[in-house]
Motif scaffolding. Structure first.
Motif, short mmCIF file in Angstrom:
data_model
loop_
_atom_site.label_atom_id
_atom_site.label_comp_id
_atom_site.label_asym_id
_atom_site.label_seq_id
_atom_site.Cartn_x
_atom_site.Cartn_y
_atom_site.Cartn_z
N PHE A 152 -6.84 -0.97 -3.35
CA PHE A 152 -5.55 -0.68 -2.73
C PHE A 152 -5.76 0.08 -1.42
O PHE A 152 -5.16 1.12 -1.17
CB PHE A 152 -4.67 0.12 -3.70
CG PHE A 152 -4.47 -0.55 -5.01
CD1 PHE A 152 -3.66 -1.67 -5.12
CD2 PHE A 152 -5.11 -0.08 -6.16
CE1 PHE A 152 -3.48 -2.30 -6.34
CE2 PHE A 152 -4.94 -0.70 -7.38
CZ PHE A 152 -4.13 -1.82 -7.48
N ASN B 250 -4.98 -0.27 1.79
CA ASN B 250 -3.89 0.05 2.74
C ASN B 250 -3.05 1.23 2.24
O ASN B 250 -2.70 2.13 3.01
CB ASN B 250 -3.01 -1.17 2.97
CG ASN B 250 -3.73 -2.24 3.75
OD1 ASN B 250 -4.62 -1.96 4.55
ND2 ASN B 250 -3.38 -3.49 3.50
N LYS B 251 -2.74 1.25 0.97
CA LYS B 251 -1.98 2.37 0.40
C LYS B 251 -2.82 3.64 0.42
O LYS B 251 -2.33 4.73 0.75
CB LYS B 251 -1.54 2.03 -1.04
CG LYS B 251 -0.72 3.10 -1.69
CD LYS B 251 0.61 3.30 -1.01
CE LYS B 251 1.44 4.33 -1.75
NZ LYS B 251 2.62 4.72 -1.02
N ALA B 252 -4.11 3.51 0.09
CA ALA B 252 -5.00 4.67 0.10
C ALA B 252 -5.10 5.26 1.51
O ALA B 252 -5.13 6.49 1.67
CB ALA B 252 -6.39 4.28 -0.41
N GLN B 253 -5.15 4.40 2.51
CA GLN B 253 -5.22 4.86 3.91
C GLN B 253 -4.06 5.78 4.23
O GLN B 253 -4.25 6.87 4.77
CB GLN B 253 -5.15 3.65 4.85
CG GLN B 253 -6.42 3.32 5.51
CD GLN B 253 -6.22 2.16 6.49
OE1 GLN B 253 -5.46 1.23 6.25
NE2 GLN B 253 -6.93 2.22 7.58
N SER B 254 -2.86 5.35 3.91
CA SER B 254 -1.69 6.17 4.24
C SER B 254 -1.68 7.47 3.43
O SER B 254 -1.31 8.52 3.96
CB SER B 254 -0.40 5.38 4.04
OG SER B 254 -0.21 5.07 2.68
N LEU B 255 -2.09 7.43 2.17
CA LEU B 255 -2.14 8.65 1.36
C LEU B 255 -3.17 9.63 1.92
O LEU B 255 -2.92 10.85 1.97
CB LEU B 255 -2.47 8.32 -0.09
CG LEU B 255 -1.37 7.62 -0.89
CD1 LEU B 255 -1.89 7.19 -2.25
CD2 LEU B 255 -0.16 8.52 -1.03
#
Length: 130
Positions: A34, A36-41
């Protein structure tokens, strides 16, 4: 410390290492899947402001290293010395992958302290491993 206290300390350290290695394995492989989601988090909840140098491969490497660390812990639970060496190697590489990948600013003194603490506990109980 007597023998009973040493074995209790060894058992406690193995339990904590098991929890840490399982958590690391799941967390890093999930961050890769995941990404892309990890990047934002990561950008929102850490000091990291740019993910330019970090790719899913970075997280895959960490996932693999934590899996090796877990294998070492399992072998130590079976009282095998080779588990200690596998665990130690994986933990030392975990310390330096961020430095090689991102730069010297990625070195964590916090991780170094805990790595040395646990490796010290395991080496001080080497006589209980075969």
């Amino acid at each position: 410390m007597n023998k009973k206290d040493n074995q209790l300390l060894l058992s406690a350290a193995l339990l904590l290492s098991t929890i840490g290695s399982i958590t690391g394995t799941i967390m890093y492989f999930s961050a890769s899947v995941f990404f892309n989601k990890a990047q934002s988090l990561i950008i929102n909840f850490t000091e990291i402001r740019s993910m330019d140098n970090i790719t899913p491969l970075f997280f895959d490497i960490f996932g693999a290293l934590y899996t090796l660390s877990l294998a070492g812990v399992i072998l130590m639970k079976k009282r095998w010395k080779k588990g200690l060496y596998l665990y130690t190697a994986a933990q030392i590489v975990i310390l330096f992958v961020p430095v090689l990948w991102i730069g010297s600013g990625a070195f964590s003194c916090f991780n170094l302290i805990f790595t040395l603490l646990f490796i010290g506990i395991y080496f001080s109980n080497l006589k209980y491993l075969k």
